[in-house]
Motif scaffolding. Structure first.
Motif, mmCIF file in Angstrom:
data_model
loop_
_atom_site.group_PDB
_atom_site.id
_atom_site.type_symbol
_atom_site.label_atom_id
_atom_site.label_comp_id
_atom_site.label_asym_id
_atom_site.label_seq_id
_atom_site.Cartn_x
_atom_site.Cartn_y
_atom_site.Cartn_z
ATOM 1 N N PRO A 112 57.349 -66.514 21.983
ATOM 2 C CA PRO A 112 56.100 -67.371 21.272
ATOM 3 C C PRO A 112 55.487 -67.955 21.785
ATOM 4 N N ALA A 113 54.379 -68.229 23.078
ATOM 5 C CA ALA A 113 53.129 -68.816 22.522
ATOM 6 C C ALA A 113 51.895 -67.668 22.272
ATOM 7 N N VAL A 114 52.238 -66.548 22.272
ATOM 8 C CA VAL A 114 51.719 -65.301 20.844
ATOM 9 C C VAL A 114 51.472 -65.453 19.642
ATOM 10 N N LEU A 115 52.617 -66.682 19.035
ATOM 11 C CA LEU A 115 52.834 -66.246 17.376
ATOM 12 C C LEU A 115 51.806 -68.000 17.703
ATOM 13 N N ARG A 119 56.559 -67.342 5.553
ATOM 14 C CA ARG A 119 55.254 -68.025 6.108
ATOM 15 C C ARG A 119 55.366 -68.384 7.328
ATOM 16 N N PRO A 120 53.818 -68.240 7.977
ATOM 17 C CA PRO A 120 53.263 -68.463 9.627
ATOM 18 C C PRO A 120 53.620 -69.434 10.031
ATOM 19 N N SER A 121 53.934 -70.259 9.172
ATOM 20 C CA SER A 121 54.562 -71.872 9.765
ATOM 21 C C SER A 121 56.177 -71.989 9.703
ATOM 22 N N LEU A 122 56.339 -71.097 9.049
ATOM 23 C CA LEU A 122 58.202 -70.948 9.991
ATOM 24 C C LEU A 122 58.495 -70.780 11.076
ATOM 25 N N LEU A 123 57.388 -69.091 10.833
ATOM 26 C CA LEU A 123 57.388 -68.802 12.067
ATOM 27 C C LEU A 123 57.666 -69.209 13.294
ATOM 28 N N ASP A 138 46.972 -67.965 11.130
ATOM 29 C CA ASP A 138 48.139 -67.327 9.747
ATOM 30 C C ASP A 138 47.525 -66.177 9.609
ATOM 31 N N ASP A 139 46.177 -65.602 9.364
ATOM 32 C CA ASP A 139 45.521 -64.565 8.480
ATOM 33 C C ASP A 139 46.778 -62.820 9.709
ATOM 34 N N GLU A 140 46.340 -63.839 11.506
ATOM 35 C CA GLU A 140 46.903 -63.200 12.283
ATOM 36 C C GLU A 140 48.307 -62.568 11.619
ATOM 37 N N LEU A 141 48.596 -63.486 11.684
ATOM 38 C CA LEU A 141 50.065 -63.065 12.184
ATOM 39 C C LEU A 141 50.501 -62.150 10.690
ATOM 40 N N ARG A 142 50.154 -62.934 9.794
ATOM 41 C CA ARG A 142 50.153 -62.508 8.580
ATOM 42 C C ARG A 142 49.898 -60.227 8.452
ATOM 43 N N GLY A 191 57.724 -59.713 7.351
ATOM 44 C CA GLY A 191 56.261 -59.471 6.161
ATOM 45 C C GLY A 191 56.874 -59.829 5.215
ATOM 46 N N LEU A 192 57.972 -60.800 4.418
ATOM 47 C CA LEU A 192 58.119 -60.558 3.090
ATOM 48 C C LEU A 192 56.957 -61.936 2.931
ATOM 49 N N SER A 193 56.861 -61.704 1.128
ATOM 50 C CA SER A 193 55.812 -63.428 1.503
ATOM 51 C C SER A 193 56.675 -64.751 1.171
#
Length: 324
Positions: free
Chosen positions: A277-280, A303-307, A285-289, A298-300
């Protein structure tokens, strides 16, 4: 138009051999009338996008994914830690590799198999994986298995641990060439659990009570539903989150028809059993994408905020989990 010298049964056999060669061992064929019956009720716009009006049949496939290791949501001390001892937010078996993409690529390859040229132009083959088509309805009609109380297809060979895909065909296939005999009568797939009898293992396994004793899912109580939706999670669900980042395998793993320990690796998109979790939470956001591009996360619409929200829920849930 098909070459009249190449009978549809021979084309079906080419397709069947190609599926087996690429590791798809469970599939059934729908001829034109069966496909038409199973497709009733599909909105015209969706039917048109998959060329159903011109289709003469379909191959319905089940690709079983890797089920080694513990299921997501299990009360397993080892599962929730990596090799360095850090706790991981768990991923469901279906999300650890990009199985949907794997099956889509298999079906694309199969549609290009040598010998299928006489069936029609390549564009006449349409691929549907994790799509807007009623893939479970088509799978039941093709004989792959019934729908369980947990609303998953109970595939006859290895149970519910699979993803479904459909290859719409420009020729009428011979149903006898499938690994599963097609259903003689189209079952009522709106009634999950019709083949489960008195078994309620998936009902008892669900930590939130989302699986109904009579069959079906209460979405408002389903962990996987909320792992996919960026809305406030109800307290009764958040309080039983059980370390999940994305996916919950508990109702699947409890099914007596499920065969655990199936080893298989997708060609790409490997994420593993979970993520820290800490890594996420520390990543942009761009890094997670970029991190999840080409994976099942990686589905559109994921979103990073959801993860990040799910990672926070996973970390918070550890305080209430008793690890055996």
């Amino acid at each position: 138009m098909n070459d009249p010298e190449i009978p549809d049964r021979a084309l079906t056999r080419i397709l069947s051999d190609s599926l087996r060669a690429l590791g798809v061992l469970s599939f059934g064929f729908l001829d034109g009338p069966r496909l038409a019956r199973a497709s009733r009720g599909i909105p015209a716009r969706i039917a048109a996008s998959y060329g159903l009006a011109q289709a003469r049949g379909a191959a319905v496939t089940a690709l079983h994914y890797d089920t080694t290791g513990s299921p997501a949501g299990a009360m397993d001390a080892e599962y929730f830690r990596d090799r360095e001892g850090r706790r991981l937010a768990s991923l469901g078996w279906f999300a650890r590799d990009h199985w949907y993409r794997e099956l889509a690529e298999i079906l694309d390859s199969v549609s290009r198999a040598p010998g299928l040229g006489p069936a029609g132009p390549r564009a006449a083959f349409r691929i549907a994986v994790n799509s807007r088509l009623p893939e479970k309805t088509l799978a039941v009609a093709a004989g792959l298995g019934p729908v369980g109380k947990n609303t998953l297809i109970l595939e006859r060979r290895a149970g519910p641990g699979c993803v479904l895909g459909v290859l719409v065909l420009p020729f009428e296939p011979d149903p006898a060439e499938g690994t599963c005999p097609p259903a003689t009568d189209l079952p009522d797939t709106d009634s999950p659990g019709s083949d489960c009898g008195t078994c309620d293992e998936c009902v008892r396994a669900c930590p939130t009570g989302a699986v109904l004793p009579g069959g079906g899912i209460v979405r408002a109580l389903c962990i996987q539903h909320w792992a996919s939706v960026e809305e406030p999670v109800p307290k009764e669900v958040a309080g039983r989150w059980r370390g999940n980042l994305y996916g919950c395998d508990l109702c699947l793993a409890a099914c007596p028809r499920f065969k655990p320990g199936l080893e298989r690796r997708a060609a790409a998109g490997r994420l593993g059993r979970g993520l820290e979790p800490a890594v996420l939470l520390e990543a942009g956001d761009d890094e997670l994408r970029a991190r999840f591009r080409g994976t099942a996360l990686g589905l559109s619409w994921i979103r990073p905020s959801l993860l990040k929200r799910n990672a926070l829920l996973a970390a918070a849930s550890w305080a209430s989990i008793r690890f055996d």
